[in-house]
Motif scaffolding. Structure first.
Motif, mmCIF file in Angstrom:
data_model
loop_
_atom_site.group_PDB
_atom_site.id
_atom_site.type_symbol
_atom_site.label_atom_id
_atom_site.label_comp_id
_atom_site.label_asym_id
_atom_site.label_seq_id
_atom_site.Cartn_x
_atom_site.Cartn_y
_atom_site.Cartn_z
ATOM 1 N N PRO A 1 0.825 -1.216 0.000
ATOM 2 C CA PRO A 1 0.000 0.000 0.000
ATOM 3 C C PRO A 1 0.860 1.267 0.000
ATOM 4 O O PRO A 1 1.942 1.311 0.574
ATOM 5 N N ARG B 1 -3.556 4.129 -2.999
ATOM 6 C CA ARG B 1 -4.840 4.536 -2.448
ATOM 7 C C ARG B 1 -5.567 5.472 -3.414
ATOM 8 O O ARG B 1 -6.772 5.327 -3.643
ATOM 9 N N TYR C 1 -6.924 -3.701 1.447
ATOM 10 C CA TYR C 1 -5.572 -3.971 0.932
ATOM 11 C C TYR C 1 -5.106 -5.355 1.390
ATOM 12 O O TYR C 1 -5.223 -5.703 2.568
ATOM 13 N N GLY D 1 -2.541 -4.732 3.903
ATOM 14 C CA GLY D 1 -2.878 -3.591 4.739
ATOM 15 C C GLY D 1 -2.389 -3.758 6.168
ATOM 16 O O GLY D 1 -2.189 -4.877 6.650
#
Length: 307
Positions: A47, A52, A75, A78
């Motif tokens: 990420p 994003r 994600y 994430g």
């Protein structure tokens, strides 16, 4: 001031336009059904703020196509701090659905207990990648949430269109064959670079045939994650007569390190276009996977005709 039978002052009155009959009638706008599952975009790769931004643009496109859509981003890697993991996004969606039901019951409303999937998970992948898809499936299982997992976005004519646009933006293809203008750097052979091994190469080859029809030049798929694949395909294209090659990433973007595309272009000895990124077709295809899973729309959006 007008009377029920006409304008008192003689001025025209705007009347509602009657619905156009027949097959050319405009379809009623589609809206998300009340209580429909969330669309959760499963974003691969490390990420970042750029990732994003890309994912948010994709879900924004999907929301604009289906008003009322509950679209979220999860994600695969994430951290649940700055970037919510797929597991936590699914768990949160399940908690919210349960809370809405309990609040409605507490308010005395006669509501049915929710059933069916909490979410439809759409992998942000142009083509199959068994390793990443296993990671998505594992994340769904670990969340312990009822969710439906769709196929990847391609192959599809809209992805061929997106590849064409990215090549034209880089000056490596004519934007429109119907307009007779010269692009001095236009490629006469395209290497379609994918990730995911042989299965991904085969799937990319289908979109490659559609791209070849648009550009009227040979297109061959190769694997970024297989040593020697890019160089081998470049040699095949040159031996068949292509002299100005271009590398077109058959990728959304987040699934690999961008430096791999640069290295592949150097290996092939040719320039490269940008990855597909948040091209409008990506959001439309993600939505098509969602609506197909729910049975509320045709399976895929129509591809634009080759230009």
């Amino acid at each position: 001031m007008s009377s029920p039978t006409g304008p008192a002052s003689g001025l025209p009155v705007r009347m509602p336009r009657p619905r156009q009959p027949g097959r050319h009638r405009r379809p009623e706008p589609l809206v998300a059904p009340e209580g429909a599952p969330a669309l959760v975009l499963a974003v691969p790769g490390t990420p970042s703020s750029a990732t994003r931004g890309l994912a948010e643009e994709v879900v924004s496109i999907a929301r604009s196509e289906l008003p009322g859509l509950d679209a979220r981003i999860g994600y695969l890697d994430g951290d649940d701090a700055e970037f919510s993991s797929l597991q936590s996004v699914l768990a949160h969606a399940a908690q919210e659905r349960t809370a809405r039901y309990e609040q409605a019951r507490a308010a005395g409303m006669d509501v049915k207990e929710p059933d069916g999937p909490v979410a439809v998970v759409v992998p942000l992948l142009a083509g199959p990648d068994s390793a990443l898809l296993r990671q998505v499936r594992q994340a769904v299982m670990d969340s312990r949430v009822a969710a439906e997992l769709t196929d990847v976005l391609g192959p599809h004519p809209l992805l061929a269109e997106a590849l064409h646009v990215r090549l034209s933006e880089a000056g490596l293809a004519r934007a429109d064959r119907a307009r007779l203008f010269t692009v001095a750097t236009a490629a006469d052979g395209i290497i379609l670079a994918s990730v995911g091994g042989d299965e991904a190469v085969q799937a990319a080859g289908i979109t490659g045939m559609l791209l070849a029809a648009r550009l009227a030049v040979p297109v061959m798929a190769a694997a970024l994650d297989q040593e020697g694949s890019i160089a081998s395909v470049a040699e095949q294209l040159r031996s068949s007569g292509s002299q100005q090659l271009a590398l077109a990433p058959y990728l959304i973007g987040p699934e690999i390190d961008a430096s791999l595309i640069e290295e592949a272009a150097k290996e092939a000895g040719c320039p490269a276009s940008e990855a597909l990124g948040p091209y409008p077709a990506i959001g439309k295809l993600a939505l098509a996977k969602y609506t197909t899973a729910l049975g509320i729309a045709p399976q895929q959006p129509q591809g634009a005709p080759a230009r």
